[in-house]
Design a protein around this motif. Structure first.
Motif, short mmCIF file in Angstrom:
data_model
loop_
_atom_site.label_atom_id
_atom_site.label_comp_id
_atom_site.label_asym_id
_atom_site.label_seq_id
_atom_site.Cartn_x
_atom_site.Cartn_y
_atom_site.Cartn_z
N UNK A 179 52.24 65.93 27.81
CA UNK A 179 51.89 65.34 29.11
C UNK A 179 53.11 64.78 29.83
N UNK A 180 53.05 64.80 31.15
CA UNK A 180 54.07 64.13 31.95
C UNK A 180 53.48 62.81 32.42
N UNK A 181 54.35 61.86 32.70
CA UNK A 181 53.92 60.56 33.19
C UNK A 181 54.32 60.44 34.65
N UNK A 182 53.38 60.01 35.49
CA UNK A 182 53.61 59.92 36.93
C UNK A 182 53.29 58.49 37.38
N UNK A 183 54.22 57.89 38.11
CA UNK A 183 53.97 56.57 38.69
C UNK A 183 53.47 56.78 40.12
N UNK A 184 52.45 56.01 40.49
CA UNK A 184 51.86 56.19 41.81
C UNK A 184 51.40 54.85 42.39
N UNK A 185 51.44 54.76 43.70
CA UNK A 185 50.87 53.64 44.43
C UNK A 185 49.65 54.17 45.16
N UNK A 186 48.54 53.46 45.02
CA UNK A 186 47.28 53.90 45.62
C UNK A 186 47.03 53.16 46.92
N UNK A 187 46.63 53.87 47.94
CA UNK A 187 46.24 53.29 49.22
C UNK A 187 44.76 53.62 49.45
N UNK A 188 43.85 52.73 48.99
CA UNK A 188 42.42 53.00 49.17
C UNK A 188 41.98 52.80 50.61
N UNK A 189 40.81 53.32 50.95
CA UNK A 189 40.23 53.21 52.31
C UNK A 189 41.16 53.76 53.38
N UNK A 190 41.92 54.77 53.04
CA UNK A 190 42.91 55.31 53.97
C UNK A 190 42.29 56.36 54.89
N UNK A 191 42.52 56.22 56.17
CA UNK A 191 42.10 57.25 57.11
C UNK A 191 43.04 58.45 57.05
N UNK A 192 44.22 58.24 56.48
CA UNK A 192 45.24 59.27 56.38
C UNK A 192 44.92 60.28 55.27
N UNK A 193 44.12 59.88 54.32
CA UNK A 193 43.91 60.67 53.12
C UNK A 193 42.81 61.69 53.24
N UNK A 194 42.58 62.46 52.21
CA UNK A 194 43.34 62.46 50.96
C UNK A 194 44.69 63.15 51.10
N UNK A 195 45.72 62.48 50.61
CA UNK A 195 47.08 62.97 50.80
C UNK A 195 47.97 62.44 49.68
N UNK A 196 48.93 63.27 49.24
CA UNK A 196 49.94 62.86 48.26
C UNK A 196 51.29 62.90 48.95
N UNK A 197 52.01 61.78 48.92
CA UNK A 197 53.38 61.74 49.43
C UNK A 197 54.32 61.50 48.26
N UNK A 198 55.41 62.25 48.20
CA UNK A 198 56.41 62.07 47.15
C UNK A 198 57.58 61.30 47.75
N UNK A 199 57.89 60.15 47.16
CA UNK A 199 58.96 59.31 47.65
C UNK A 199 60.29 59.73 47.05
N UNK A 200 61.40 59.21 47.61
CA UNK A 200 62.73 59.59 47.17
C UNK A 200 62.99 59.26 45.70
N UNK A 201 62.38 58.17 45.20
CA UNK A 201 62.62 57.78 43.81
C UNK A 201 61.72 58.50 42.82
N UNK A 202 60.92 59.45 43.29
CA UNK A 202 60.07 60.26 42.42
C UNK A 202 58.66 59.72 42.26
N UNK A 203 58.39 58.52 42.76
CA UNK A 203 57.03 58.00 42.66
C UNK A 203 56.17 58.64 43.75
N UNK A 204 54.87 58.56 43.56
CA UNK A 204 53.93 59.13 44.50
C UNK A 204 53.18 58.03 45.23
N UNK A 205 52.82 58.30 46.47
CA UNK A 205 51.87 57.45 47.19
C UNK A 205 50.64 58.29 47.41
#
Length: 76
Positions: free
Chosen positions: A2-28
């Motif tokens: 398995x790979x390990x992924x760090x992510x920040x969750x933005x619930x109740x988002x009108x923008x979603x469902x969407x995955x953004x990859x940040x420069x440091x490799x974490x996901x939003x």
């Protein structure tokens, strides 16, 4: 293995469902589900499974069940 992924969750988002990859490799993860009764976590697992092209059962929440900052293990 398995790979390990760090992510920040933005619930109740009108923008979603969407995955953004940040420069440091974490996901939003933007999900439409509210952060009650694990609904946002479930939506995040579904979104990650779709993003990585794996089954939902291959994505596990490893830490951060009640936090915006989470770590997921994904079997590729």
């Amino acid at each position: 293995m398995p790979i390990s992924v760090r992510a920040t969750i933005k619930p109740n988002s009108r923008k979603g469902p969407l995955v953004e990859i940040l420069d440091d490799g974490t996901l939003t993860l933007y999900v439409r589900a509210p952060a009650v009764e694990g609904k946002a976590n479930k939506a995040a697992i579904e979104l990650l499974a779709e993003h990585y092209g794996v089954a939902k059962s291959a994505v596990r929440l490893a830490s951060g069940a009640t936090s915006r900052h989470k770590r997921f293990d994904i079997d590729l």
